[in-house]
Design a protein around this motif. Structure first.
Motif, PDB file in Angstrom:
ATOM      1  N   ASP A 101       0.842  -1.206   0.000  1.00 37.33           N
ATOM      2  CA  ASP A 101       0.000   0.000   0.000  1.00 37.33           C
ATOM      3  C   ASP A 101       0.872   1.249   0.000  1.00 37.33           C
ATOM      4  O   ASP A 101       0.581   2.229  -0.709  1.00 37.33           O
ATOM      5  CB  ASP A 101      -0.932  -0.004   1.209  1.00 37.33           C
ATOM      6  CG  ASP A 101      -2.009  -1.073   1.117  1.00 37.33           C
ATOM      7  OD1 ASP A 101      -2.222  -1.612   0.013  1.00 37.33           O
ATOM      8  OD2 ASP A 101      -2.641  -1.381   2.158  1.00 37.33           O
ATOM      9  N   ARG A 102       1.941   1.232   0.779  1.00 34.89           N
ATOM     10  CA  ARG A 102       2.836   2.403   0.858  1.00 34.89           C
ATOM     11  C   ARG A 102       3.527   2.645  -0.482  1.00 34.89           C
ATOM     12  O   ARG A 102       3.758   3.804  -0.867  1.00 34.89           O
ATOM     13  CB  ARG A 102       3.859   2.191   1.970  1.00 34.89           C
ATOM     14  CG  ARG A 102       4.892   3.298   2.101  1.00 34.89           C
ATOM     15  CD  ARG A 102       5.617   3.244   3.433  1.00 34.89           C
ATOM     16  NE  ARG A 102       6.249   1.963   3.674  1.00 34.89           N
ATOM     17  CZ  ARG A 102       7.446   1.618   3.209  1.00 34.89           C
ATOM     18  NH1 ARG A 102       8.113   2.468   2.445  1.00 34.89           N
ATOM     19  NH2 ARG A 102       7.967   0.442   3.489  1.00 34.89           N
ATOM     20  N   LEU A 103       3.863   1.524  -1.186  1.00 41.72           N
ATOM     21  CA  LEU A 103       4.540   1.660  -2.473  1.00 41.72           C
ATOM     22  C   LEU A 103       3.558   1.857  -3.636  1.00 41.72           C
ATOM     23  O   LEU A 103       3.988   2.050  -4.779  1.00 41.72           O
ATOM     24  CB  LEU A 103       5.380   0.407  -2.743  1.00 41.72           C
ATOM     25  CG  LEU A 103       6.533   0.140  -1.760  1.00 41.72           C
ATOM     26  CD1 LEU A 103       7.216  -1.195  -2.095  1.00 41.72           C
ATOM     27  CD2 LEU A 103       7.554   1.278  -1.811  1.00 41.72           C
ATOM     28  N   GLY A 104       2.264   1.779  -3.341  1.00 40.72           N
ATOM     29  CA  GLY A 104       1.259   1.957  -4.378  1.00 40.72           C
ATOM     30  C   GLY A 104       1.159   0.784  -5.334  1.00 40.72           C
ATOM     31  O   GLY A 104       0.876   0.954  -6.520  1.00 40.72           O
ATOM     32  N   ILE A 105       1.373  -0.434  -4.817  1.00 37.80           N
ATOM     33  CA  ILE A 105       1.346  -1.637  -5.645  1.00 37.80           C
ATOM     34  C   ILE A 105       0.112  -2.459  -5.272  1.00 37.80           C
ATOM     35  O   ILE A 105      -0.067  -2.830  -4.112  1.00 37.80           O
ATOM     36  CB  ILE A 105       2.622  -2.483  -5.428  1.00 37.80           C
ATOM     37  CG1 ILE A 105       3.871  -1.665  -5.769  1.00 37.80           C
ATOM     38  CG2 ILE A 105       2.574  -3.755  -6.266  1.00 37.80           C
ATOM     39  CD1 ILE A 105       5.166  -2.349  -5.391  1.00 37.80           C
ATOM     40  N   ALA A 106      -0.712  -2.743  -6.249  1.00 36.77           N
ATOM     41  CA  ALA A 106      -1.927  -3.533  -6.011  1.00 36.77           C
ATOM     42  C   ALA A 106      -1.610  -5.008  -6.164  1.00 36.77           C
ATOM     43  O   ALA A 106      -1.330  -5.487  -7.272  1.00 36.77           O
ATOM     44  CB  ALA A 106      -3.024  -3.119  -6.987  1.00 36.77           C
TER      45      ALA A 106
END
Length: 595
Positions: A101-106
């Motif tokens: 979530d912090r890295l913006g990866i789904a």
């Protein structure tokens, strides 16, 4: 038919090289699945202690690795399967989810659990389970409240279910080490639970790469030979290319250190195994059917592996506090070292009320140069270890007694460590329970997924170890003396309280020599420390090898053993260092240390 599934393993233990995952992903050859093995019996004890102190019960270094490579895995469609969840797979998954979530990866995350039996021991007892010790058959009689962790070994079919449900990353608790690879291969190729030969082949591939760089030249008996053509400073991590029939090719990323050869693969195949029937929750892999073939530089094919139905029992490990232990080491220098060692032992026990019998367990080891060596510069050490339920008895009462001999024992005495308190240790109790009591569970993003059931289970047929023989065929023949390591490779390790000594030869003409050396009674003569124990020897002729299991050599296992080398890592090299008298007819070119 589908192309092979390329599975790369980035960790062989909790503490392995953190940069490994990035190395595998940045190499020129693409991979499909990234696995990592963080767990061992000792690790489970460490994680149990950690959880008891309010800290993480999973491998935190896995999260560190994911921070480095999660983006690349997502971009390239690389699946990740790891047992880094330890005794808290959900906690580990939550940390990875927060990272994503912090890295913006789904990503879609699967959690495999159901291995934790800690709160079910009384229920299982009521159902008739007696938790017999895997090696001795002794029933476990302690109270269930003593146990800090109890885990069954799950198989790969739960991992397969998670991947089939769309998971990008699968985090497990205790699973069989090879299950991460076999579970991924079954997903890739669409195998069913009844594809025993394919599952067995993938299990062997998983066993081959599970210890990371041990298959690419790490800890290798003939390392000086490899070192002439390949840099062993930092061996590359392994890749298994698993075909649809379960055969595989073991390799590594081009340009990385180390080497993959028939011998490095053989060494790892022999590591920490027992009889030829290698039972895991999904299948019984027949190691006596394994065949190896070199296809090219750093490309070794494993083929011909046969499988049998899954075992009707599941292995489980109960971990509980065993008491406290302590060790002190006294240096032996100069001449008369044997007499000095004997005096040291007598003097220490004399300082303790009740002597050696004061302790629940004790061990005395002589380390270093042989006590009878005539070289005055040789150095030896006597290591005295004790264990007891009472921390005070095993602690200062023991270590202070050793110090008290400092001015009243043998000449040249000095201690290698100051006196200290005892440390608590854990005991691992390996056992078997009926598979009907093991309930694997898979949740993908919180949604439970059906794991299914095995179509067939069977009581595993016992392999008969080699019987002791009197070698009448060699009676009266001419003998010559050889250095064992000139002909024999070795890889040793631990299986609970047992030690495993895998031995092989590089040339088929030397197999009769290895057979001679591994006669059980002769092994007890060559390595006297083995003599008090049950020595089981199993032939693996396709690998030009024998596997030796020494029952009980390590006591109650690595977490509780009083030995300096509680995992028997050095046993193989000590065997190779022996100069043995053998029939001259077994040695192609007579190499005699007698001239």
């Amino acid at each position: 038919m589908t192309r092979p599934c390329r599975v790369a393993n980035c960790s062989g233990f909790f503490g392995d090289r953190v940069s490994a995952a990035a190395q595998l992903l940045d190499g020129p050859d693409p991979i499909d699945v990234l696995t990592g093995d963080w767990l061992a019996e000792l690790t489970m004890s460490i994680l149990a202690k950690s959880r008891g102190r309010g800290r993480a019960g999973y491998a935190t270094t896995f999260v560190t690795q994911m921070e480095q490579v999660l983006g690349r895995c997502h971009e390239r469609g690389v699946k990740v399967v790891s047992n880094a969840g330890g005794i808290d797979p959900q906690g580990c998954a939550d940390q990875v989810r927060q990272l994503a979530d912090r890295l913006g990866i789904a990503i879609s995350v699967a959690v495999v659990d159901g291995d934790d039996l800690t709160g079910r021991l009384d229920e299982l007892r009521a159902a008739g389970e007696t938790f017999p010790h895997l090696d001795t058959g002794e029933a476990w009689t302690r109270d269930s409240t003593d146990v800090v962790a109890a885990n069954a070994y799950l198989g790969g079919h739960a991992i397969t279910a998670g991947l089939r449900a769309g998971a990008d990353l699968v985090i497990t608790g205790r699973v069989a080490d090879a299950a991460m690879v076999s579970g991924a291969a079954a997903w890739w190729h669409g195998w069913s639970a009844g594809d025993f030969d394919a599952l067995a082949g993938a299990t062997v591939a998983g066993h081959t790469i599970e210890c990371g760089t041990q298959v690419t030249g790490g800890n290798f008996a003939f390392f000086t030979d490899i070192g002439e053509v390949a840099d062993l400073t930092e061996p590359g991590f392994p890749i298994a290319e698993i075909a649809s029939d379960g055969s595989s090719v073991i390799t590594k990323q081009p340009g990385t250190g180390g080497a993959v050869t028939v011998d490095t693969v053989t060494a790892q195949l022999l590591y920490e195994i027992a009889s030829p029937r290698y039972a895991v929750p999904d299948v019984v892999a027949r190691f006596d059917t394994v065949r190896l073939r070199e296809l090219g530089p750093d490309r070794i094919e494993i083929h011909g592996v046969r499988g049998e139905p899954a075992p009707a029992t599941a292995k489980a490990l109960l971990t509980y506090p065993g008491g406290f232990r302590n060790s002190m080491t006294l240096a032996l220098t100069g001449a008369n070292r044997r007499a000095k060692a004997e005096l040291a032992e007598r003097a220490v026990w004399a300082q303790i009320r009740g002597g050696r019998g004061r302790f629940a367990e004790s061990a005395v080891e002589v380390i270093g140069a042989h006590l009878d060596s005539a070289d005055p510069t040789d150095q030896s050490y006597v290591r005295i270890s004790v264990a007891d339920p009472d921390a005070a008895i095993a602690g200062r009462e023991f270590s202070s007694a050793v110090v008290a001999t400092a001015l009243g024992s043998f000449p040249g005495l000095y201690l290698t460590t100051p006196p200290g308190s005892a440390a608590e240790f854990m005991v691992g109790w390996p056992t078997l329970i009926d598979t009907s009591h093991v309930r694997p569970r898979v949740r993908v993003d919180g949604r439970e997924v059906d794991v299914g059931s095995l179509p067939e289970t069977r009581v595993v047929r016992a392999d008969e170890p080699r019987a002791a023989s009197c070698d009448n065929a060699f009676r009266g023949v001419e003998l010559t003396t050889i250095n064992v390591g000139t002909y024999v490779g070795a890889r040793s390790g631990d299986k609970g309280g047992n030690a495993n000594l895998g031995l092989w030869v590089q040339n088929e003409r030397d197999l009769p020599l290895l057979e001679y050396l591994t006669e059980p009674d002769r092994l007890a003569t060559l390595l006297p420390e083995l003599a008090p124990h049950d020595i089981r020897v199993y032939a693996l002729p396709n690998l030009l090898a024998f596997n030796v299991v020494i029952v009980g050599l390590l006591g109650n296992g690595v977490a509780a053993s009083l030995r300096e080398d509680p995992q028997a890592k050095s046993l193989g090299e000590r065997f190779r260092a022996i100069n043995a008298s053998v029939p001259a007819t077994l040695v192609p070119e007579l190499i005699s240390t007698e001239g």
